[in-house]
Design a protein around this motif. Structure first.
Motif, PDB file in Angstrom:
ATOM      1  N   MET A   1       0.845  -1.182   0.000  1.00 44.62           N
ATOM      2  CA  MET A   1       0.000   0.000   0.000  1.00 44.62           C
ATOM      3  C   MET A   1       0.886   1.240   0.000  1.00 44.62           C
ATOM      4  SD  MET A   1      -3.108   0.963   2.627  1.00 44.62           S
ATOM      5  CE  MET A   1      -2.018   1.036   4.050  1.00 44.62           C
ATOM      6  N   ASN A   2       0.738   2.080  -1.011  1.00 43.54           N
ATOM      7  CA  ASN A   2       1.602   3.240  -1.148  1.00 43.54           C
ATOM      8  C   ASN A   2       1.044   4.478  -0.456  1.00 43.54           C
ATOM      9  OD1 ASN A   2       3.486   1.850  -2.789  1.00 43.54           O
ATOM     10  ND2 ASN A   2       2.122   2.097  -4.548  1.00 43.54           N
ATOM     11  N   HIS A   3      -0.260   4.548  -0.270  1.00 42.47           N
ATOM     12  CA  HIS A   3      -0.905   5.714   0.319  1.00 42.47           C
ATOM     13  C   HIS A   3      -2.022   5.223   1.227  1.00 42.47           C
ATOM     14  CE1 HIS A   3      -3.207   9.455   0.652  1.00 42.47           C
ATOM     15  NE2 HIS A   3      -2.170  10.096   0.172  1.00 42.47           N
ATOM     16  N   LEU A   4      -2.268   5.950   2.308  1.00 44.96           N
ATOM     17  CA  LEU A   4      -3.338   5.568   3.241  1.00 44.96           C
ATOM     18  C   LEU A   4      -4.676   5.376   2.543  1.00 44.96           C
ATOM     19  CD1 LEU A   4      -2.842   7.896   6.358  1.00 44.96           C
ATOM     20  CD2 LEU A   4      -2.804   5.394   6.333  1.00 44.96           C
ATOM     21  N   LEU A   5      -4.927   6.167   1.509  1.00 51.78           N
ATOM     22  CA  LEU A   5      -6.225   6.126   0.852  1.00 51.78           C
ATOM     23  C   LEU A   5      -6.308   5.102  -0.268  1.00 51.78           C
ATOM     24  CD1 LEU A   5      -7.180   9.921   0.743  1.00 51.78           C
ATOM     25  CD2 LEU A   5      -7.602   8.207   2.529  1.00 51.78           C
ATOM     26  N   ASP A   6      -5.209   4.396  -0.561  1.00 53.41           N
ATOM     27  CA  ASP A   6      -5.272   3.337  -1.569  1.00 53.41           C
ATOM     28  C   ASP A   6      -6.129   2.168  -1.075  1.00 53.41           C
ATOM     29  OD1 ASP A   6      -3.696   4.792  -3.258  1.00 53.41           O
ATOM     30  OD2 ASP A   6      -1.869   3.629  -2.916  1.00 53.41           O
ATOM     31  N   ARG A   7      -6.099   1.930   0.230  1.00 55.01           N
ATOM     32  CA  ARG A   7      -6.981   0.931   0.860  1.00 55.01           C
ATOM     33  C   ARG A   7      -7.673   1.642   2.033  1.00 55.01           C
ATOM     34  NH1 ARG A   7      -5.487  -5.094  -0.059  1.00 55.01           N
ATOM     35  NH2 ARG A   7      -4.055  -4.926  -1.812  1.00 55.01           N
ATOM     36  N   PRO A   8      -8.624   2.493   1.714  1.00 56.77           N
ATOM     37  CA  PRO A   8      -9.192   3.364   2.748  1.00 56.77           C
ATOM     38  C   PRO A   8      -9.903   2.607   3.855  1.00 56.77           C
ATOM     39  CG  PRO A   8     -10.512   3.462   0.733  1.00 56.77           C
ATOM     40  CD  PRO A   8      -9.257   2.718   0.400  1.00 56.77           C
ATOM     41  N   ILE A   9     -10.529   1.489   3.533  1.00 52.26           N
ATOM     42  CA  ILE A   9     -11.229   0.724   4.561  1.00 52.26           C
ATOM     43  C   ILE A   9     -10.216   0.148   5.552  1.00 52.26           C
ATOM     44  CG2 ILE A   9     -12.740  -1.260   4.993  1.00 52.26           C
ATOM     45  CD1 ILE A   9     -13.825  -0.809   2.101  1.00 52.26           C
TER      46      ILE A   9
ATOM     47  N   SER B   1      -7.104   1.140   6.170  1.00 53.91           N
ATOM     48  CA  SER B   1      -6.392   2.163   6.941  1.00 53.91           C
ATOM     49  C   SER B   1      -7.293   2.811   7.985  1.00 53.91           C
ATOM     50  CB  SER B   1      -5.772   3.218   6.016  1.00 53.91           C
ATOM     51  OG  SER B   1      -6.750   3.815   5.192  1.00 53.91           O
ATOM     52  N   ALA B   2      -8.601   2.925   7.708  1.00 59.88           N
ATOM     53  CA  ALA B   2      -9.522   3.459   8.717  1.00 59.88           C
ATOM     54  C   ALA B   2      -9.670   2.491   9.883  1.00 59.88           C
ATOM     55  CB  ALA B   2     -10.877   3.751   8.086  1.00 59.88           C
ATOM     56  N   LEU B   3      -9.883   1.205   9.572  1.00 59.30           N
ATOM     57  CA  LEU B   3     -10.095   0.199  10.614  1.00 59.30           C
ATOM     58  C   LEU B   3      -8.824  -0.099  11.400  1.00 59.30           C
ATOM     59  CD1 LEU B   3     -12.460  -2.247   8.708  1.00 59.30           C
ATOM     60  CD2 LEU B   3     -13.059  -0.715  10.591  1.00 59.30           C
TER      61      LEU B   3
ATOM     62  N   ALA C   1     -34.674  17.561   3.620  1.00 62.39           N
ATOM     63  CA  ALA C   1     -34.547  17.828   2.188  1.00 62.39           C
ATOM     64  C   ALA C   1     -33.208  17.363   1.627  1.00 62.39           C
ATOM     65  CB  ALA C   1     -34.717  19.323   1.915  1.00 62.39           C
ATOM     66  N   ALA C   2     -32.150  17.412   2.427  1.00 61.42           N
ATOM     67  CA  ALA C   2     -30.819  17.028   1.956  1.00 61.42           C
ATOM     68  C   ALA C   2     -29.921  16.787   3.154  1.00 61.42           C
ATOM     69  CB  ALA C   2     -30.229  18.116   1.062  1.00 61.42           C
ATOM     70  N   MET C   3     -28.866  16.004   2.931  1.00 59.57           N
ATOM     71  CA  MET C   3     -27.912  15.741   4.004  1.00 59.57           C
ATOM     72  C   MET C   3     -26.545  15.425   3.418  1.00 59.57           C
ATOM     73  SD  MET C   3     -28.874  11.897   5.368  1.00 59.57           S
ATOM     74  CE  MET C   3     -28.683  10.456   4.301  1.00 59.57           C
ATOM     75  N   ALA C   4     -25.542  15.501   4.271  1.00 58.04           N
ATOM     76  CA  ALA C   4     -24.177  15.101   3.940  1.00 58.04           C
ATOM     77  C   ALA C   4     -23.445  14.872   5.248  1.00 58.04           C
ATOM     78  CB  ALA C   4     -23.470  16.166   3.110  1.00 58.04           C
ATOM     79  N   GLY C   5     -22.430  14.013   5.226  1.00 66.78           N
ATOM     80  CA  GLY C   5     -21.744  13.739   6.478  1.00 66.78           C
ATOM     81  C   GLY C   5     -20.377  13.131   6.292  1.00 66.78           C
ATOM     82  N   GLU C   6     -19.886  12.539   7.356  1.00 66.28           N
ATOM     83  CA  GLU C   6     -18.560  11.948   7.394  1.00 66.28           C
ATOM     84  C   GLU C   6     -18.674  10.439   7.552  1.00 66.28           C
ATOM     85  OE1 GLU C   6     -16.924  15.796   9.949  1.00 66.28           O
ATOM     86  OE2 GLU C   6     -16.821  13.783  10.794  1.00 66.28           O
ATOM     87  N   ARG C   7     -17.741   9.717   6.941  1.00 66.59           N
ATOM     88  CA  ARG C   7     -17.763   8.254   7.074  1.00 66.59           C
ATOM     89  C   ARG C   7     -16.376   7.776   7.496  1.00 66.59           C
ATOM     90  NH1 ARG C   7     -20.391   4.912   2.233  1.00 66.59           N
ATOM     91  NH2 ARG C   7     -18.490   5.602   1.172  1.00 66.59           N
ATOM     92  N   MET C   8     -15.587   7.243   6.621  1.00 70.99           N
ATOM     93  CA  MET C   8     -14.301   6.683   7.037  1.00 70.99           C
ATOM     94  C   MET C   8     -13.329   7.788   7.452  1.00 70.99           C
ATOM     95  SD  MET C   8     -13.640   3.488   4.420  1.00 70.99           S
ATOM     96  CE  MET C   8     -13.987   4.350   2.883  1.00 70.99           C
ATOM     97  N   LYS C   9     -12.482   7.442   8.428  1.00 71.25           N
ATOM     98  CA  LYS C   9     -11.492   8.390   8.940  1.00 71.25           C
ATOM     99  C   LYS C   9     -10.135   7.697   9.057  1.00 71.25           C
ATOM    100  CE  LYS C   9     -14.929  10.884  11.726  1.00 71.25           C
ATOM    101  NZ  LYS C   9     -14.769  12.284  11.361  1.00 71.25           N
ATOM    102  N   GLN C  10      -9.113   8.362   8.525  1.00 68.18           N
ATOM    103  CA  GLN C  10      -7.730   7.916   8.645  1.00 68.18           C
ATOM    104  C   GLN C  10      -6.919   9.070   9.251  1.00 68.18           C
ATOM    105  OE1 GLN C  10      -9.396   8.055   5.702  1.00 68.18           O
ATOM    106  NE2 GLN C  10      -9.881   5.907   5.301  1.00 68.18           N
ATOM    107  N   PRO C  11      -5.717   8.823   9.715  1.00 65.82           N
ATOM    108  CA  PRO C  11      -4.901   9.926  10.249  1.00 65.82           C
ATOM    109  C   PRO C  11      -4.756  11.047   9.213  1.00 65.82           C
ATOM    110  CG  PRO C  11      -3.910   7.838  10.825  1.00 65.82           C
ATOM    111  CD  PRO C  11      -5.036   7.519   9.882  1.00 65.82           C
TER     112      PRO C  11
END
Length: 226
Positions: A1-9, A11-13, A143-153
Motif C-alpha cells: 500500500m503506497n498511500h493511506l487512501l489506496d486501501r481506505p477501509i 487504513s480506517a479500521l 430535504a438534503a444531508m451530507a456527512g462523514e464516514r471513514m477516517k484515517q490519520p
C-alpha cells in the motif's frame, strides 16, 4: 500500500476507526450493522484467506481499493464497479446557511429513508457513529444531508451526500458538501470522497467546489460461495 487512501477501509479500521473493527492483522471489516465494508492488509494468500473467513455465509461485504481486487476461493463478486476517489487539499468556499444543522439519532430514521430513496451509498441507522452528519429541513422534511464516514490519520471521507427529489435544483447538495468539507478542514484534516466513475454529474459538482481526482478505485460487492 503506497498511500493511506489506496486501501481506505483497511487504513480506517487500523487507525481512527479501530473501535468499529472486526478481524485481525490480516483482514478486517466494520461491524455490519454500521457499514458493510471489509478489507485486507495486502493481497497475499494469508490475508485473502482471512477475509474469506471473516465474511459469514449469506452476508455480503464491499471491498474498495486502488489495486485490482483479488478474492480467495471462498468469496465471489456479486457486482463490481469503477470509482473515482477525489480529494480537496486547498481551502474551499465557506458556507453560511442558518438552515444547516447537525443531525442526531432522532433524525436517523428520516436519514435512512432519504438514503434508501436516493441511494448515495451504504447507509444504516448506526451510520451516525462514524462521524457528524448535517442536513437541511424544509417544511419539517429532511430535504438534503451530507456527512462523514471513514477516517484515517489526517483524512476524513465526505459521504452520504443526497437531496430529496422534491427539493433538487436548489443547490442543497453543493452547499452541504462545502459545509462538511469546511468542517473537516477546520480540524486540520483533508476531506476526500468516492463517486461512481460513471456519475459525471456528481464528479462535475465535486470538481466545481475544489475536489480533484486522486485515484481511480475498484469496488466489489463480495459474498461467500459456500
Amino acid at each position: 500500500m503506497n498511500h493511506l487512501l489506496d486501501r481506505p477501509i483497511w487504513s480506517a479500521l487500523s487507525s481512527r476507526h479501530q473501535s468499529f473493527a472486526q478481524g485481525d492483522s490480516l483482514a478486517k471489516r466494520y461491524r455490519p450493522s454500521i457499514v458493510p465494508f471489509a478489507a485486507t492488509a495486502a493481497d497475499d494468500t494469508a490475508s485473502l484467506e482471512a477475509l474469506g473467513r471473516l465474511i459469514p455465509p449469506l452476508e455480503s461485504s464491499i471491498v474498495v481499493q486502488a489495486d485490482a481486487i483479488v478474492l480467495p476461493a471462498a468469496l465471489s463478486a456479486i457486482s463490481t464497479a469503477s470509482l473515482v476517489q477525489m480529494i480537496a487539499e486547498q481551502p474551499v468556499q465557506a458556507v453560511s446557511d442558518e438552515r444547516i444543522r447537525r443531525l442526531t439519532q432522532h433524525d436517523a430514521a428520516e436519514m435512512l429513508a432519504l438514503a434508501a430513496l436516493t441511494r448515495p451509498g451504504p447507509f444504516t441507522l448506526e451510520a451516525l457513529s462514524l462521524g457528524d452528519f448535517w442536513g437541511v429541513k424544509i417544511d419539517g422534511r429532511l430535504a438534503a444531508m451530507a456527512g462523514e464516514r471513514m477516517k484515517q490519520p489526517g483524512y476524513t471521507e465526505l459521504s452520504g451526500v443526497c437531496s430529496h427529489p422534491d427539493f433538487r435544483g436548489g443547490g442543497l447538495a453543493r452547499r452541504l458538501s462545502l459545509f462538511v468539507a469546511n468542517q473537516i478542514m477546520t480540524r486540520g484534516e483533508i476531506p476526500y470522497l468516492h463517486a461512481y466513475a460513471s456519475n459525471v454529474a456528481a464528479i462535475g459538482l465535486y470538481e466545481s467546489i475544489g475536489f480533484r481526482l486522486r485515484s481511480m478505485m475498484n469496488m466489489a460487492v463480495v459474498q461467500r460461495t459456500g
